[in-house]
Design a protein around this motif. Sequence first.
Motif, mmCIF file in Angstrom:
data_model
loop_
_atom_site.group_PDB
_atom_site.id
_atom_site.type_symbol
_atom_site.label_atom_id
_atom_site.label_comp_id
_atom_site.label_asym_id
_atom_site.label_seq_id
_atom_site.Cartn_x
_atom_site.Cartn_y
_atom_site.Cartn_z
ATOM 1 N N TYR A 77 -21.874 4.298 31.514
ATOM 2 C CA TYR A 77 -22.614 4.537 32.752
ATOM 3 C C TYR A 77 -22.406 3.427 33.782
ATOM 4 N N LYS A 80 -16.457 4.518 36.931
ATOM 5 C CA LYS A 80 -15.196 4.902 36.289
ATOM 6 C C LYS A 80 -13.991 4.081 36.704
ATOM 7 N N GLU A 84 -15.807 1.612 41.597
ATOM 8 C CA GLU A 84 -17.105 2.224 41.291
ATOM 9 C C GLU A 84 -18.019 1.221 40.588
ATOM 10 N N THR A 146 -22.608 13.224 46.889
ATOM 11 C CA THR A 146 -22.633 13.888 45.581
ATOM 12 C C THR A 146 -24.061 13.958 45.043
ATOM 13 N N TYR A 148 -25.473 11.378 43.979
ATOM 14 C CA TYR A 148 -25.562 10.123 43.222
ATOM 15 C C TYR A 148 -25.192 8.949 44.142
ATOM 16 N N SER A 152 -19.270 10.513 41.493
ATOM 17 C CA SER A 152 -19.797 11.864 41.304
ATOM 18 C C SER A 152 -20.555 12.036 39.991
ATOM 19 N N GLU A 153 -20.775 10.904 39.286
ATOM 20 C CA GLU A 153 -21.535 11.015 38.029
ATOM 21 C C GLU A 153 -22.625 9.957 37.956
ATOM 22 N N LEU A 154 -23.565 10.171 37.065
ATOM 23 C CA LEU A 154 -24.697 9.241 36.894
ATOM 24 C C LEU A 154 -24.203 7.858 36.452
ATOM 25 N N THR A 155 -24.681 6.805 37.130
ATOM 26 C CA THR A 155 -24.417 5.432 36.676
ATOM 27 C C THR A 155 -25.750 4.703 36.464
ATOM 28 N N THR A 192 -31.956 14.932 34.985
ATOM 29 C CA THR A 192 -30.895 14.755 33.989
ATOM 30 C C THR A 192 -31.473 15.173 32.625
#
Lengths: 207, 207
Positions: A77, A80, A84, A146, A148, A152-155, A192
């Motif tokens: 998390y 990437k 990021e 996004t 977030y 584009s994903e949860l961190t 989530t």
Amino acid sequence: MVHYKLTYFDARGLAETARQLFVLADVEFEDNRLTVEEFQKLKPSLPAGQVPILTVDGFEISQSATIWRYLARKFGYAGKTPEEEATADSIVDHFKDFLNSFKHYGAGLFFGKTQEELDRARKEIVEPAVQVYFSILKNQLEKTKTGYLVGSELTYADVAVAENLTTLKNTAFFHPEEEKSIASFHQKVLETPKLKEYLEKRKFSTL
Amino acid sequence: MVHYKLTYFDARGLAETARQLFVLADVEFEDNRLTVEEFQKLKPSLPAGQVPILTVDGFEISQSATIWRYLARKFGYAGKTPEEEATADSIVDHFKDFLNSFKHYGAGLFFGKTQEELDRARKEIVEPAVQVYFSILKNQLEKTKTGYLVGSELTYADVAVAENLTTLKNTAFFHPEEEKSIASFHQKVLETPKLKEYLEKRKFSTL
């Protein structure tokens, strides 16, 4: 199996992001919650006299953001790419700057300051800091588009900020109806799946 | 070739660790030093109105420790294992907590506060914080026994702390003859070949 032990007060505060990273990763940990008296006894042995402390098979890590980042990297998390990761780290550092202002209210509440002192901290210190902090969050959400804060994903930056937004909502610094983009980010993180299930069972605490 | 641009005041302060990481890695960068007037003009466009800012081919990173960590990972000064990385990050976070106290003196000096105000900040805020901070450094040096704060090789935590020790020496908060282990750590970092060469040419600034 690695033994993780997280030591903090019986509060969300600076430990809850770590707890939620364990939940997201389905990893067991010892949730060691101290009374204020137990903390006072332990304090002289702690780096800078502070909690949270994470021990990983006896290896001790102090400093909340460092603990979150360590777990975030282990569990995927942290972002990437190096860029990021830097964006997540930067948001968390801005958030910690905000906490340096918020603590005048939050720690005041936890340790029982008077209403007058709390009102003064709210108006003179915390409310101006909320403006600066929220402008950073809004700019970032506008950049990613996004929902977030990073990519584009949860961190872990999303987890830390959303968790604190709950506190700011509980203490009337965050009014979702006035801050649409932050409110929809907050909602998205709370929904989530694994977090949602955890949050439904979590006992209420203001901080 | 990647274009790095580091924007800060014409001072060491929160940018110098980044500058020294570039020196260690033999990587060119644009050292963009602002006058106070230029900073005031730029301020409204900066996240939280703050410098340093690093841009990497236009990608903007704010927050000093985030910038240092980003460069440290790129250049191999972040620690060799997740645990070393966490140790370095934790020391840097403790250092930043210390800076939150030191700024009452350092920013006061930079922006021209009176001697009386500086003396009060020294005694009431900075000196007690130095005690806490130095105890963390001494414990850590005792743990590693390598002369470095993390593992057996130079990390960005060493660079950041040693750089600040120079400032604390310039401002009479750090007295090498009274703090042997910290003094020998400081000396060891300053004698890193590429840094030594750079430091010999660097113009003097108190902060």
